[in-house]
Scaffold this motif. Structure first.
Motif, mmCIF file in Angstrom:
data_model
loop_
_atom_site.group_PDB
_atom_site.id
_atom_site.type_symbol
_atom_site.label_atom_id
_atom_site.label_comp_id
_atom_site.label_asym_id
_atom_site.label_seq_id
_atom_site.Cartn_x
_atom_site.Cartn_y
_atom_site.Cartn_z
ATOM 1 N N TYR A 14 -2.632 1.018 -1.397
ATOM 2 C CA TYR A 14 -1.618 -0.012 -1.156
ATOM 3 C C TYR A 14 -2.210 -1.407 -1.328
ATOM 4 O O TYR A 14 -1.627 -2.274 -1.993
ATOM 5 C CB TYR A 14 -1.043 0.142 0.251
ATOM 6 C CG TYR A 14 -0.072 -0.949 0.634
ATOM 7 C CD1 TYR A 14 1.279 -0.848 0.334
ATOM 8 C CD2 TYR A 14 -0.514 -2.109 1.287
ATOM 9 C CE1 TYR A 14 2.167 -1.856 0.669
ATOM 10 C CE2 TYR A 14 0.366 -3.119 1.628
ATOM 11 C CZ TYR A 14 1.697 -2.991 1.313
ATOM 12 O OH TYR A 14 2.574 -4.000 1.637
ATOM 13 N N VAL A 15 -3.381 -1.630 -0.716
ATOM 14 C CA VAL A 15 -4.016 -2.946 -0.811
ATOM 15 C C VAL A 15 -4.372 -3.260 -2.260
ATOM 16 O O VAL A 15 -4.132 -4.376 -2.749
ATOM 17 C CB VAL A 15 -5.271 -3.005 0.077
ATOM 18 C CG1 VAL A 15 -6.015 -4.321 -0.114
ATOM 19 C CG2 VAL A 15 -4.888 -2.814 1.541
ATOM 20 N N ILE A 26 -7.236 -0.672 7.536
ATOM 21 C CA ILE A 26 -7.256 -0.243 6.136
ATOM 22 C C ILE A 26 -8.192 0.960 6.043
ATOM 23 O O ILE A 26 -9.399 0.828 6.233
ATOM 24 C CB ILE A 26 -7.737 -1.362 5.200
ATOM 25 C CG1 ILE A 26 -6.917 -2.645 5.413
ATOM 26 C CG2 ILE A 26 -7.638 -0.918 3.747
ATOM 27 C CD1 ILE A 26 -7.426 -3.843 4.622
ATOM 28 N N ASP A 27 -7.617 2.112 5.785
ATOM 29 C CA ASP A 27 -8.368 3.364 5.797
ATOM 30 C C ASP A 27 -7.791 4.320 4.761
ATOM 31 O O ASP A 27 -6.717 4.067 4.195
ATOM 32 C CB ASP A 27 -8.293 4.010 7.191
ATOM 33 C CG ASP A 27 -9.057 3.241 8.241
ATOM 34 O OD1 ASP A 27 -10.267 3.460 8.353
ATOM 35 O OD2 ASP A 27 -8.431 2.411 8.938
ATOM 36 N N PRO A 28 -8.456 5.447 4.494
ATOM 37 C CA PRO A 28 -7.866 6.467 3.634
ATOM 38 C C PRO A 28 -6.555 6.971 4.226
ATOM 39 O O PRO A 28 -6.367 6.962 5.450
ATOM 40 C CB PRO A 28 -8.927 7.570 3.603
ATOM 41 C CG PRO A 28 -10.209 6.878 3.933
ATOM 42 C CD PRO A 28 -9.842 5.794 4.894
ATOM 43 N N PRO A 29 -5.627 7.431 3.383
ATOM 44 C CA PRO A 29 -4.342 7.933 3.896
ATOM 45 C C PRO A 29 -4.542 9.067 4.897
ATOM 46 O O PRO A 29 -5.396 9.929 4.715
ATOM 47 C CB PRO A 29 -3.633 8.441 2.633
ATOM 48 C CG PRO A 29 -4.268 7.701 1.502
ATOM 49 C CD PRO A 29 -5.702 7.490 1.912
ATOM 50 N N ALA A 68 -10.651 -2.533 -3.635
ATOM 51 C CA ALA A 68 -10.221 -2.801 -2.259
ATOM 52 C C ALA A 68 -11.175 -2.190 -1.249
ATOM 53 O O ALA A 68 -11.396 -2.752 -0.169
ATOM 54 C CB ALA A 68 -8.809 -2.264 -2.040
ATOM 55 N N GLU A 69 -11.760 -1.032 -1.567
ATOM 56 C CA GLU A 69 -12.734 -0.421 -0.674
ATOM 57 C C GLU A 69 -14.008 -1.254 -0.606
ATOM 58 O O GLU A 69 -14.623 -1.385 0.456
ATOM 59 C CB GLU A 69 -13.048 0.997 -1.149
ATOM 60 C CG GLU A 69 -11.855 1.939 -1.067
ATOM 61 C CD GLU A 69 -12.152 3.296 -1.658
ATOM 62 O OE1 GLU A 69 -12.956 4.045 -1.060
ATOM 63 O OE2 GLU A 69 -11.594 3.613 -2.726
#
Length: 476
Positions: A176-177, A63-66, A237-238
């Motif tokens: 997305y998350v 899970i990361d930045p695009p 989410a972050e």
């Protein structure tokens, strides 16, 4: 996504790039890797030291930045009797970088990846950081695999780490998350991420830890030949994802303290005089701070969109200054805690981007296996606090300089105009302070006697010089 933005027209692009190039020169940021380092990276990328243990069965996701390619962490969350199990795979840079080798020496010069709008200055050659060592989906990678068990309240009840082969299944981003959780479509690990994240945030509050709800300025390319500054508030989410990283860092710190060897990220408690000054600021801004409430309790009740709250948050960062690293081999250091975490903490989750994480991970792997910490790691540990202090200062200076540059370009033709702003900081002698504009999202120096802290004001732009990266205002 909650942000506002300003844009530099594409016609200004060459001059902005000239300014960015100047920042690189001023900070002596390297343009490329020495040939010997690049050749070593190309070679080890083809022949990494792959672990024997195979855990490619774990359905890990990142899970990361695009668009991120330097993927340090992948996770899988499951429920277990009486609580939860966190599987957290961290890129095993030690499988590629040999202590004492050319890449190791170059990494010690760089310290950490520096991010600029026109490209990053990576800690390791991209063939590793964005390729062979990155936890990209669908490929087998060496990793330091943490297994952390939590009870029903989210407290850590056990932790272990081993080298293992892993394979991430999917690369997700925060939007997305967040959308999956908000729409009720999140299942399995994503549902548990929100659940465990909320539990860990509650535990952070009980420890007196602090997560500042402060929007950050970021310079990004807009895809149309220009740049923009965004004032961006992190998504929930972050924060949930950050809590998983924090709990692994806390587990690593506990492991190293038990073994009486390691590298901690520390932050001393703020001096009483500073706490007193910030309390007086809260009273002046009519921000409630009950005697029995911690600083963390106060900031969690604030909304940075409210001028008084934004000013208090800016002023109160004085309580969180002085973070650093401490290495030890023997009795634990007198200062072993990180005041903002509210517990001992170690950096271990971003080895592709931060030198300290690789060495701290090597210590944890040795301790967990019941083996001596390698001599080549012991030799470097005492040097790391100074190395990381210098690289952190350089990276922070680069970030601020890039924002200042783009702000100056945006405003250079608007000198003499007035803007709505909020006073977020004042000088002790009453000669001026700092203001945050509401549109565009600029933070800059403002001259004027006895600025009204926390209040909305009209300010006049008196200077916007891209050459010096200076922006100044005066009370209108």
């Amino acid at each position: 996504m909650p942000y506002t933005s300003i844009r530099v027209p594409g016609g200004c692009q060459p001059r902005v790039e000239d300014g960015l190039a100047r920042i690189r020169r001023e900070l002596d940021l390297p343009e490329k890797f020495p040939r010997a380092v690049a050749e070593e990276a190309e070679w080890v990328a083809r022949v990494p030291r792959m672990p024997v243990l195979d855990r490619t069965d774990l359905p890990l996701v990142t899970i990361d930045p695009p668009g991120s390619m330097d993927l340090d962490q992948a996770l899988h969350l499951v429920e277990r009797p009486g609580g939860y199990r966190v599987w957290y795979a961290i890129a095993d840079v030690g499988a590629f970088v040999r202590p004492g080798g050319r890449m190791d020496a170059e990494a010690r010069l760089r310290g950490e990846t520096v991010y600029l709008p026109d490209g990053r200055v990576p800690l390791h050659p991209p063939v590793l950081s964005e390729g062979a060592a990155s936890l990209l989906p669908g490929v087998v990678r060496p990793a330091a695999l943490w297994c952390v068990d939590l009870d029903a309240d989210g407290l850590v009840v056990g932790a272990d780490v081993v080298r293992a082969r892993v394979r991430s299944r999917e690369r997700l981003d925060y939007d997305y998350v967040q959308a999956a959780v908000e729409t009720g479509t999140a299942e399995g690990p994503l549902r548990l991420l929100a659940e465990i994240g909320a539990l860990r945030l509650a535990l952070e509050r009980s420890r007196g830890g602090v997560t500042l709800p402060v929007p950050e300025q970021e310079v990004v390319a807009d895809g149309e030949g220009g740049y923009r500054v965004e004032l961006r508030t992190p998504l929930a989410a972050e924060e949930w994802n950050a809590q998983i990283s924090l709990l692994v860092g806390m587990a690593a710190a506990a492991m190293m303290l038990d073994a009486e060897i390691g590298l901690l990220r520390v932050l001393p408690p703020a001096p009483d005089a500073v706490v007193g000054r910030v309390r007086r600021t809260a009273a002046a801004l009519d921000v409630p701070w009950p005697e029995d409430a911690s600083y963390g309790d106060v900031v969690r009740s604030l909304d940075p969109r409210v001028p008084r709250h934004a000013a208090f948050l800016a002023e109160s960062t004085a309580l969180l200054r002085g973070a650093g690293y401490t290495a030890f081999n023997g009795a634990p250091p007198a200062l072993a805690e990180h005041a903002a975490v509210g517990a001992p903490y170690a950096h271990v989750t971003a080895p592709l981007r931060r030198l300290a994480d690789r060495y701290a991970t090597e210590v944890c792997l040795a301790v967990a296996a019941g083996e001596p910490v390698p001599e080549e790691v012991l030799r470097v540990l005492p040097e790391l606090p100074d190395l990381m202090r210098a690289s952190g200062r350089r990276a922070g200076t680069a970030r601020r300089a890039c924002v200042d540059l783009v702000e100056a370009f945006v405003l250079r033709e608007r000198v003499g105009r007035t803007f709505d702003a909020v006073v977020i900081d004042t000088d002790e002698d009453g000669s001026g302070g700092e203001v945050q504009l509401t549109d565009p999202p600029v933070v800059a120096r403002c001259d004027g006697e006895h600025l009204p802290l926390g209040e909305a004001v009209r300010v006049r732009l008196t200077r916007a010089d891209p050459a010096t990266r200076q922006v100044r205002f005066a009370l209108a």
